[in-house]
Design a protein around this motif. Sequence first.
Motif, PDB file in Angstrom:
ATOM      1  N   ASN A  72       2.912  -0.270  -2.071  1.00 29.99           N
ATOM      2  CA  ASN A  72       1.982  -1.185  -2.734  1.00 29.99           C
ATOM      3  C   ASN A  72       2.407  -2.622  -2.488  1.00 29.99           C
ATOM      4  N   ALA A  73       1.463  -3.458  -2.132  1.00 31.00           N
ATOM      5  CA  ALA A  73       1.726  -4.889  -1.962  1.00 31.00           C
ATOM      6  C   ALA A  73       1.377  -5.586  -3.278  1.00 31.00           C
ATOM      7  N   LYS A  74       1.857  -6.830  -3.426  1.00 32.67           N
ATOM      8  CA  LYS A  74       1.594  -7.578  -4.649  1.00 32.67           C
ATOM      9  C   LYS A  74       1.226  -9.006  -4.292  1.00 32.67           C
ATOM     10  N   LEU A  75       0.313  -9.586  -5.062  1.00 30.38           N
ATOM     11  CA  LEU A  75      -0.078 -10.982  -4.938  1.00 30.38           C
ATOM     12  C   LEU A  75       0.256 -11.692  -6.234  1.00 30.38           C
ATOM     13  N   GLU A  76       0.792 -12.917  -6.134  1.00 27.66           N
ATOM     14  CA  GLU A  76       1.030 -13.749  -7.318  1.00 27.66           C
ATOM     15  C   GLU A  76       0.427 -15.115  -7.052  1.00 27.66           C
ATOM     16  N   TRP A  77      -0.201 -15.689  -8.065  1.00 29.91           N
ATOM     17  CA  TRP A  77      -0.815 -17.002  -7.946  1.00 29.91           C
ATOM     18  C   TRP A  77      -0.894 -17.638  -9.320  1.00 29.91           C
ATOM     19  N   THR A  78      -1.052 -18.948  -9.329  1.00 33.94           N
ATOM     20  CA  THR A  78      -1.208 -19.682 -10.586  1.00 33.94           C
ATOM     21  C   THR A  78      -2.513 -20.465 -10.511  1.00 33.94           C
ATOM     22  N   PRO A  79      -3.534 -20.021 -11.242  1.00 37.33           N
ATOM     23  CA  PRO A  79      -4.800 -20.775 -11.242  1.00 37.33           C
ATOM     24  C   PRO A  79      -4.570 -22.175 -11.801  1.00 37.33           C
ATOM     25  N   ARG A  80      -5.385 -23.110 -11.372  1.00 37.33           N
ATOM     26  CA  ARG A  80      -5.264 -24.487 -11.865  1.00 37.33           C
ATOM     27  C   ARG A  80      -5.373 -24.494 -13.383  1.00 37.33           C
ATOM     28  N   GLY A  81      -4.365 -25.086 -14.021  1.00 40.26           N
ATOM     29  CA  GLY A  81      -4.358 -25.168 -15.473  1.00 40.26           C
ATOM     30  C   GLY A  81      -4.009 -23.859 -16.161  1.00 40.26           C
ATOM     31  N   GLY A  82      -3.573 -22.855 -15.402  1.00 39.03           N
ATOM     32  CA  GLY A  82      -3.269 -21.560 -15.995  1.00 39.03           C
ATOM     33  C   GLY A  82      -1.813 -21.192 -15.838  1.00 39.03           C
ATOM     34  N   SER A  83      -1.522 -19.938 -16.101  1.00 41.01           N
ATOM     35  CA  SER A  83      -0.152 -19.446 -15.970  1.00 41.01           C
ATOM     36  C   SER A  83      -0.093 -18.430 -14.826  1.00 41.01           C
ATOM     37  N   LEU A  84       1.115 -18.119 -14.399  1.00 44.20           N
ATOM     38  CA  LEU A  84       1.340 -17.209 -13.276  1.00 44.20           C
ATOM     39  C   LEU A  84       0.667 -15.868 -13.531  1.00 44.20           C
ATOM     40  N   GLN A  85      -0.071 -15.393 -12.529  1.00 46.27           N
ATOM     41  CA  GLN A  85      -0.724 -14.093 -12.600  1.00 46.27           C
ATOM     42  C   GLN A  85      -0.290 -13.268 -11.411  1.00 46.27           C
ATOM     43  N   SER A  86      -0.334 -11.974 -11.547  1.00 46.86           N
ATOM     44  CA  SER A  86       0.000 -11.106 -10.428  1.00 46.86           C
ATOM     45  C   SER A  86      -0.961  -9.927 -10.382  1.00 46.86           C
ATOM     46  N   TYR A  87      -1.084  -9.366  -9.189  1.00 49.74           N
ATOM     47  CA  TYR A  87      -1.950  -8.211  -8.990  1.00 49.74           C
ATOM     48  C   TYR A  87      -1.304  -7.311  -7.950  1.00 49.74           C
ATOM     49  N   VAL A  88      -1.095  -6.049  -8.296  1.00 47.63           N
ATOM     50  CA  VAL A  88      -0.535  -5.079  -7.365  1.00 47.63           C
ATOM     51  C   VAL A  88      -1.695  -4.386  -6.666  1.00 47.63           C
ATOM     52  N   LEU A  89      -1.663  -4.444  -5.339  1.00 51.70           N
ATOM     53  CA  LEU A  89      -2.721  -3.824  -4.539  1.00 51.70           C
ATOM     54  C   LEU A  89      -2.431  -2.337  -4.378  1.00 51.70           C
ATOM     55  N   PRO A  90      -3.393  -1.494  -4.721  1.00 53.28           N
ATOM     56  CA  PRO A  90      -3.209  -0.073  -4.427  1.00 53.28           C
ATOM     57  C   PRO A  90      -3.116   0.107  -2.911  1.00 53.28           C
ATOM     58  N   VAL A  91      -2.559   1.205  -2.473  1.00 53.99           N
ATOM     59  CA  VAL A  91      -2.428   1.444  -1.035  1.00 53.99           C
ATOM     60  C   VAL A  91      -3.766   1.964  -0.506  1.00 53.99           C
ATOM     61  N   ASN A  92      -4.723   1.051  -0.382  1.00 52.68           N
ATOM     62  CA  ASN A  92      -6.031   1.429   0.163  1.00 52.68           C
ATOM     63  C   ASN A  92      -6.479   0.379   1.176  1.00 52.68           C
ATOM     64  N   PHE A  93      -5.520  -0.101   1.963  1.00 52.46           N
ATOM     65  CA  PHE A  93      -5.846  -1.085   2.977  1.00 52.46           C
ATOM     66  C   PHE A  93      -4.970  -0.880   4.193  1.00 52.46           C
ATOM     67  N   THR A  94      -5.442  -1.392   5.315  1.00 48.16           N
ATOM     68  CA  THR A  94      -4.631  -1.437   6.517  1.00 48.16           C
ATOM     69  C   THR A  94      -4.274  -2.887   6.748  1.00 48.16           C
ATOM     70  N   TRP A  95      -3.287  -3.147   7.598  1.00 46.34           N
ATOM     71  CA  TRP A  95      -2.853  -4.518   7.781  1.00 46.34           C
ATOM     72  C   TRP A  95      -2.487  -4.786   9.233  1.00 46.34           C
ATOM     73  N   ASP A  96      -2.542  -6.044   9.565  1.00 44.88           N
ATOM     74  CA  ASP A  96      -2.119  -6.521  10.875  1.00 44.88           C
ATOM     75  C   ASP A  96      -1.266  -7.753  10.622  1.00 44.88           C
ATOM     76  N   TYR A  97      -0.155  -7.854  11.336  1.00 46.72           N
ATOM     77  CA  TYR A  97       0.766  -8.972  11.150  1.00 46.72           C
ATOM     78  C   TYR A  97       0.887  -9.742  12.453  1.00 46.72           C
TER      79      TYR A  97
END
Length: 121
Positions: A3-28
């Motif tokens: 599982n991959a994870k994304l973290e971001w802080t919306p403007r004026g907000g607090s740190l948020q995170s989202y764990v991506l289920p393994v339902n994607f392919t990727w290219d690097y």
Amino acid sequence: MANAKLEWTPRGGSLQSYVLPVNFTWDYQELLQDEADRERALDGTLRSYDRALKQRWVLKFKHLPAAQKEQLAAIKQAGVEIAFFRDASGPKTFTGVWSNDLNFQEAAPGLWSGSMVLEEV
């Protein structure tokens, strides 16, 4: 890929995170230079700026449930830098921006497909 994870802080907000289920392919890819980093001098010579390699990850999603598509759309609409973790329980891979348009399309009733291009800043 775990599982991959994304973290971001919306403007004026607090740190948020989202764990991506393994339902994607990727290219690097590693990018040497962005074409926007070149320009012509007055005498016509091409100027470019040397810089380190930058990472680019293309995540392709197929048949996402609507809730996951909406979460990804909210991240895109925040328009802020995103910390990308290739493995949700591991160290941060890089910080980047979502550089492509929101391109999710309904592939089947209630299921969405699209992609996310993350480029290192």
